[in-house]
Motif scaffolding. Sequence first.
Motif, PDB file in Angstrom:
ATOM      1  N   LEU A 233      -3.037   0.451  -3.902  1.00  0.00           N
ATOM      2  CA  LEU A 233      -2.598  -0.917  -3.638  1.00  0.00           C
ATOM      3  C   LEU A 233      -1.982  -1.449  -4.913  1.00  0.00           C
ATOM      4  O   LEU A 233      -2.612  -1.436  -5.980  1.00  0.00           O
ATOM      5  CB  LEU A 233      -3.768  -1.791  -3.198  1.00  0.00           C
ATOM      6  CG  LEU A 233      -4.461  -1.385  -1.886  1.00  0.00           C
ATOM      7  CD1 LEU A 233      -5.596  -2.345  -1.570  1.00  0.00           C
ATOM      8  CD2 LEU A 233      -3.455  -1.354  -0.743  1.00  0.00           C
ATOM      9  N   ALA A 234      -0.723  -1.922  -4.831  1.00  0.00           N
ATOM     10  CA  ALA A 234      -0.004  -2.355  -6.024  1.00  0.00           C
ATOM     11  C   ALA A 234       0.656  -3.696  -5.756  1.00  0.00           C
ATOM     12  O   ALA A 234       0.861  -4.125  -4.604  1.00  0.00           O
ATOM     13  CB  ALA A 234       1.043  -1.315  -6.421  1.00  0.00           C
ATOM     14  N   LEU A 235       1.009  -4.373  -6.837  1.00  0.00           N
ATOM     15  CA  LEU A 235       1.585  -5.707  -6.793  1.00  0.00           C
ATOM     16  C   LEU A 235       2.690  -5.775  -7.822  1.00  0.00           C
ATOM     17  O   LEU A 235       2.565  -5.210  -8.915  1.00  0.00           O
ATOM     18  CB  LEU A 235       0.516  -6.757  -7.076  1.00  0.00           C
ATOM     19  CG  LEU A 235       0.936  -8.223  -6.988  1.00  0.00           C
ATOM     20  CD1 LEU A 235       1.293  -8.591  -5.542  1.00  0.00           C
ATOM     21  CD2 LEU A 235      -0.215  -9.118  -7.473  1.00  0.00           C
TER      22      LEU A 235
ATOM     23  N   ILE B 150      -1.406  -2.044 -10.752  1.00  0.00           N
ATOM     24  CA  ILE B 150      -2.203  -1.274  -9.804  1.00  0.00           C
ATOM     25  C   ILE B 150      -3.482  -2.053  -9.519  1.00  0.00           C
ATOM     26  O   ILE B 150      -4.265  -2.366 -10.428  1.00  0.00           O
ATOM     27  CB  ILE B 150      -2.540   0.110 -10.367  1.00  0.00           C
ATOM     28  CG1 ILE B 150      -1.258   0.858 -10.756  1.00  0.00           C
ATOM     29  CG2 ILE B 150      -3.328   0.929  -9.354  1.00  0.00           C
ATOM     30  CD1 ILE B 150      -0.307   1.098  -9.619  1.00  0.00           C
ATOM     31  N   LEU B 151      -3.709  -2.398  -8.282  1.00  0.00           N
ATOM     32  CA  LEU B 151      -4.911  -3.140  -7.908  1.00  0.00           C
ATOM     33  C   LEU B 151      -6.068  -2.225  -7.556  1.00  0.00           C
ATOM     34  O   LEU B 151      -7.226  -2.539  -7.847  1.00  0.00           O
ATOM     35  CB  LEU B 151      -4.600  -4.068  -6.722  1.00  0.00           C
ATOM     36  CG  LEU B 151      -3.526  -5.127  -6.976  1.00  0.00           C
ATOM     37  CD1 LEU B 151      -3.325  -5.978  -5.726  1.00  0.00           C
ATOM     38  CD2 LEU B 151      -3.907  -6.000  -8.167  1.00  0.00           C
ATOM     39  N   SER B 152      -5.824  -1.093  -6.894  1.00  0.00           N
ATOM     40  CA  SER B 152      -6.902  -0.178  -6.524  1.00  0.00           C
ATOM     41  C   SER B 152      -6.326   1.225  -6.382  1.00  0.00           C
ATOM     42  O   SER B 152      -5.133   1.392  -6.130  1.00  0.00           O
ATOM     43  CB  SER B 152      -7.597  -0.612  -5.229  1.00  0.00           C
ATOM     44  OG  SER B 152      -6.707  -0.481  -4.129  1.00  0.00           O
ATOM     45  N   ASN B 153      -7.196   2.201  -6.537  1.00  0.00           N
ATOM     46  CA  ASN B 153      -6.800   3.612  -6.450  1.00  0.00           C
ATOM     47  C   ASN B 153      -7.986   4.361  -5.854  1.00  0.00           C
ATOM     48  O   ASN B 153      -9.046   4.450  -6.459  1.00  0.00           O
ATOM     49  CB  ASN B 153      -6.456   4.159  -7.841  1.00  0.00           C
ATOM     50  CG  ASN B 153      -6.030   5.622  -7.762  1.00  0.00           C
ATOM     51  OD1 ASN B 153      -5.946   6.188  -6.684  1.00  0.00           O
ATOM     52  ND2 ASN B 153      -5.770   6.214  -8.925  1.00  0.00           N
ATOM     53  N   ARG B 154      -7.837   4.881  -4.611  1.00  0.00           N
ATOM     54  CA  ARG B 154      -8.946   5.568  -3.971  1.00  0.00           C
ATOM     55  C   ARG B 154      -8.409   6.676  -3.081  1.00  0.00           C
ATOM     56  O   ARG B 154      -7.220   6.733  -2.775  1.00  0.00           O
ATOM     57  CB  ARG B 154      -9.792   4.599  -3.131  1.00  0.00           C
ATOM     58  CG  ARG B 154      -9.082   4.035  -1.904  1.00  0.00           C
ATOM     59  CD  ARG B 154      -9.899   2.958  -1.225  1.00  0.00           C
ATOM     60  NE  ARG B 154      -9.281   2.524   0.023  1.00  0.00           N
ATOM     61  CZ  ARG B 154      -9.538   3.066   1.221  1.00  0.00           C
ATOM     62  NH1 ARG B 154     -10.416   4.076   1.310  1.00  0.00           N
ATOM     63  NH2 ARG B 154      -8.951   2.619   2.304  1.00  0.00           N
TER      64      ARG B 154
ATOM     65  N   LYS C 250       0.861  -1.191   0.000  1.00  0.00           N
ATOM     66  CA  LYS C 250       0.000   0.000   0.000  1.00  0.00           C
ATOM     67  C   LYS C 250       0.893   1.235   0.000  1.00  0.00           C
ATOM     68  O   LYS C 250       1.844   1.340   0.761  1.00  0.00           O
ATOM     69  CB  LYS C 250      -0.919   0.002   1.215  1.00  0.00           C
ATOM     70  CG  LYS C 250      -1.829   1.239   1.266  1.00  0.00           C
ATOM     71  CD  LYS C 250      -2.853   1.103   2.370  1.00  0.00           C
ATOM     72  CE  LYS C 250      -2.178   1.189   3.738  1.00  0.00           C
ATOM     73  NZ  LYS C 250      -3.185   1.227   4.826  1.00  0.00           N
ATOM     74  N   PHE C 251       0.527   2.202  -0.859  1.00  0.00           N
ATOM     75  CA  PHE C 251       1.264   3.454  -0.985  1.00  0.00           C
ATOM     76  C   PHE C 251       0.285   4.605  -0.796  1.00  0.00           C
ATOM     77  O   PHE C 251      -0.828   4.580  -1.361  1.00  0.00           O
ATOM     78  CB  PHE C 251       1.936   3.571  -2.358  1.00  0.00           C
ATOM     79  CG  PHE C 251       2.897   2.445  -2.657  1.00  0.00           C
ATOM     80  CD1 PHE C 251       4.231   2.565  -2.318  1.00  0.00           C
ATOM     81  CD2 PHE C 251       2.449   1.276  -3.255  1.00  0.00           C
ATOM     82  CE1 PHE C 251       5.119   1.525  -2.600  1.00  0.00           C
ATOM     83  CE2 PHE C 251       3.335   0.252  -3.536  1.00  0.00           C
ATOM     84  CZ  PHE C 251       4.674   0.364  -3.197  1.00  0.00           C
TER      85      PHE C 251
END
Length: 494
Positions: A41-43, A28-32, A5-6
Amino acid sequence: MNVKKFTAPTSREALRKVREALGPDAVILSNRQADGVVEILALANDDAASLAMPPGDSPMAAPAPRLELPAAQDFAAELEPALAARASSLLSAATAAFGAATPAIATAAPAAAAPRPQPRPQAPAATAARPAAPQRSAPRAPANAAPPAPAAPTLDMDRISALVADAVASAKANAAAEMSGMMNEIRAMRGMMETQLAELSWGATQQREPQKTAVLREMLAAGFSATLARYLIDKLPAGRDGAASLQWIKTVLARNISAMANEQALIEQGGVFALVGPTGVGKTTSTAKLAARCVMRHGPEKLALITTDAYRIGAHEQLRIYGKILGVMVHSVKDEADLRIALKELKNKHTVLIDTVGVSQRDQMVTEQVAMLQGVDANVKRLLCLNATATQETLSEVVRAYQGSGLAGCIMTKLDEAASLGNVLDVLIRQKLNLFYVSNGQRVPEDLHLADPAQLVERAFRREAASRQVAEADLPLLMAAAGGDTLAREVHLG
């Protein structure tokens, strides 16, 4: 799975941290946004590739069951209407979707793009060092095994394209209909505003220049149109009182009436003349009056009479009686061929007068009659008989119907029966007709005179029309509905 998480105040700063920690190929898994910061949230790319390939003993690695043919057909039949509805919904929402894109999404778009397919990670070295197991041949299917089921039918992309095209055409048609309705409403509003502004303008004119109002009422009472009256009132020179203004109006009207000054063009030069017009305007009587003038000038042997009126009972006999009194032979024709033959036989005559059948201006026979007179070899000059008692709208219709390739002139009939002459004089000015004669009775040949424009205009303004005066309260509304711009090429003020 190593998901990190960033957080950062902006999307640009958060993406920079992702690239520094996981590399440019991170997923990129999510951007909020949460609590005023951007959370991503990245992988790593390698972890994402391992997730995309399940192990061999996993149920996800098993091949997908194949639908039987009946089930696949039912599924395709149910799917096509759903796809059509979905395509129409996506088409209508396309414009809104593009316009609603936020700057943050536009900034994160390069990083959030779908990763390119990566090669499958190789096995560890220890595994690669093992001796390869002997390959076994695939078992052969028994002879009596059932044949494989056919593949499910593919979707008809042409039909989907046709449905999308129909949706686009329907949207365009609806938009065009809405635009047309909106333009009609705008035109109606414009007309209403112009009318109201014109009413206010004429209301102010009544108070500022009362002499114009008096002249305007005189013209309307004489029978002239509101359009002609408005145009002349607008051009009325300033600094004149009511009497001088009215005299200027009379002079301009008389100057714009084209009349034959002498009988040189008709009696002396001769030729073929056809009297045309609706029923009951006095064509036969006017023909007899013109015939009497020709006989008195050149003698009966130089004149010929032709009638095309074979419809009315006794019409031919009426002209024959006039011809017998004058000593002139009357010829009867039925169609264009007969008329051509008759004119060829009478080519040595100085003057030939043709009495035509009376036809309503709204009858198709008017066109046929005009074509018959224009189709013969001789140069037939048509004289239109205008009834001075008819209304201005009726006279305008008559002129338009009998115009054809052009009228040589006109004869104003029933002058003695007309209560006002403004209506017929207005039509003469508008249509630029050459007035030859005026007829004011039934006597032959006494009641036929050369037209005097000044005398006709003076008679139009006589006080018999005082009972037709227009109320001052109605003048603004009447003038607002009249436009005078089209008369600029028709009325000469000099």
